[in-house]
Every structure is written in C-alpha cells, then in structure tokens.
Scaffold this motif. Sequence first.
Motif, PDB file in Angstrom:
ATOM      1  N   LYS A   1       0.898  -1.073   0.145  1.00  0.00           N
ATOM      2  CA  LYS A   1       0.021  -0.198   0.110  1.00  0.00           C
ATOM      3  C   LYS A   1       0.910   1.236  -0.053  1.00  0.00           C
ATOM      4  CE  LYS A   1      -0.537   0.095   5.200  1.00  0.00           C
ATOM      5  NZ  LYS A   1      -1.680   0.178   6.165  1.00  0.00           N
TER       6      LYS A   1
ATOM      7  N   GLU B   1       1.791   4.621   1.708  1.00  0.00           N
ATOM      8  CA  GLU B   1       1.732   5.266   3.006  1.00  0.00           C
ATOM      9  C   GLU B   1       2.584   6.360   3.047  1.00  0.00           C
ATOM     10  OE1 GLU B   1       2.385   3.426   7.092  1.00  0.00           O
ATOM     11  OE2 GLU B   1       0.451   2.954   6.756  1.00  0.00           O
ATOM     12  N   ASP B   2       2.028   7.636   3.120  1.00  0.00           N
ATOM     13  CA  ASP B   2       2.910   8.849   3.141  1.00  0.00           C
ATOM     14  C   ASP B   2       4.002   9.115   2.018  1.00  0.00           C
ATOM     15  OD1 ASP B   2       1.487   9.760   5.591  1.00  0.00           O
ATOM     16  OD2 ASP B   2       2.817   8.479   6.981  1.00  0.00           O
TER      17      ASP B   2
ATOM     18  N   GLN C   1      -4.504   4.412   3.114  1.00  0.00           N
ATOM     19  CA  GLN C   1      -4.991   5.786   2.730  1.00  0.00           C
ATOM     20  C   GLN C   1      -5.558   6.357   1.533  1.00  0.00           C
ATOM     21  OE1 GLN C   1      -0.824   7.562   3.615  1.00  0.00           O
ATOM     22  NE2 GLN C   1      -1.317   7.299   5.847  1.00  0.00           N
ATOM     23  N   ASN C   2      -5.001   5.802   0.280  1.00  0.00           N
ATOM     24  CA  ASN C   2      -5.401   6.172  -0.807  1.00  0.00           C
ATOM     25  C   ASN C   2      -6.308   5.243  -1.522  1.00  0.00           C
ATOM     26  OD1 ASN C   2      -3.701   4.097  -1.611  1.00  0.00           O
ATOM     27  ND2 ASN C   2      -2.569   5.110  -3.303  1.00  0.00           N
TER      28      ASN C   2
ATOM     29  N   ARG D   1     -12.159   3.739  -2.738  1.00  0.00           N
ATOM     30  CA  ARG D   1     -12.227   4.873  -1.996  1.00  0.00           C
ATOM     31  C   ARG D   1     -11.128   4.972  -0.874  1.00  0.00           C
ATOM     32  NH1 ARG D   1     -13.903   4.847   2.791  1.00  0.00           N
ATOM     33  NH2 ARG D   1     -15.754   3.604   3.281  1.00  0.00           N
ATOM     34  N   PRO D   2     -10.318   5.974  -0.443  1.00  0.00           N
ATOM     35  CA  PRO D   2      -9.626   6.172   0.822  1.00  0.00           C
ATOM     36  C   PRO D   2     -10.144   5.617   2.088  1.00  0.00           C
ATOM     37  CG  PRO D   2      -9.255   8.129  -0.630  1.00  0.00           C
ATOM     38  CD  PRO D   2     -10.527   7.276  -1.023  1.00  0.00           C
TER      39      PRO D   2
ATOM     40  N   GLY E   1       0.756   5.269 -10.165  1.00  0.00           N
ATOM     41  CA  GLY E   1       0.226   6.355  -9.507  1.00  0.00           C
ATOM     42  C   GLY E   1      -1.159   6.754 -10.271  1.00  0.00           C
TER      43      GLY E   1
ATOM     44  N   MET F   1      -4.166   4.946  -9.291  1.00  0.00           N
ATOM     45  CA  MET F   1      -4.409   4.607  -7.844  1.00  0.00           C
ATOM     46  C   MET F   1      -5.637   5.315  -7.293  1.00  0.00           C
ATOM     47  SD  MET F   1      -1.025   4.059  -6.076  1.00  0.00           S
ATOM     48  CE  MET F   1       0.405   3.352  -6.932  1.00  0.00           C
ATOM     49  N   GLU F   2      -6.371   6.520  -7.946  1.00  0.00           N
ATOM     50  CA  GLU F   2      -7.449   7.107  -7.632  1.00  0.00           C
ATOM     51  C   GLU F   2      -8.768   6.489  -8.339  1.00  0.00           C
ATOM     52  OE1 GLU F   2      -7.264  11.299  -7.766  1.00  0.00           O
ATOM     53  OE2 GLU F   2      -5.111  11.393  -7.202  1.00  0.00           O
TER      54      GLU F   2
END
Length: 111
Positions: A16, A18-19, A44-45, A64-65, A105, A108-109
């Motif tokens: 995943k 993370e930050d 998170q994402n 969803r996050p 990336g 990923m949304e």
Amino acid sequence: TFSPFFSSQERATQHKMEDGRLVGCSELPVESGPAFAWSLGEIQNGAAIYRSYDGSAYTMFVSRPGLSASGNGWVPCTHLSGEGFEDGSIGGRIVFLIGSLEEAGEFMEYP
C-alpha cells in the motif's frame, strides 16, 4: 512474476502507499490469527497494490480512501472492506499495469 499461490509470496507482493512510500505487507505486523492470513490495515489512498518481484508490473485493487485490505493464502484472495462495501454504495476497479510505480500512480485514484 506474480506468485500469489502461497501466503508468504502473497505477503511479499502485497503493498500500500503510505505517506508517499510503498509499504509491503511483510513490513506490517500480522493483524489476524488465522493461518495464512495477512492485512494491510487501513489504506490511505484506497489502493491495495500487488508489485511484481522485479518491480516491473502492478495489479491494483482501487476504491475510496480509508478502506482496509486483507486476505489469505488459501485460496489466494484480496478483500477490500469498510463502510460502503457492505451496503453496495461504493465499488472499485482492478488495474493491471506493466510499468513504473510513477505510472501506476495515475491509476490509484478511484473516480
């Protein structure tokens, strides 16, 4: 090569973000008692990410996050769970990508 046929291999490929950093499931504490189980905990994402051993390909389960991701190694599976999945008010998508983490990336949304 993706090798999700045994729990240790599944934990080695599952990640995943993370930050802004890719965190492997094997770096996280085991959160579940059943044999062969694994968990990414809260994501998170909203993307549970399988990364190939050589880093050249990704399979992502995207929603969803704030959801959590978990599974077990027999039969290999990935479960996204959290508010909205139980009542069917949100969905997800599966992305298969040969490319870099930067390219991954873009996918990923969840819309």
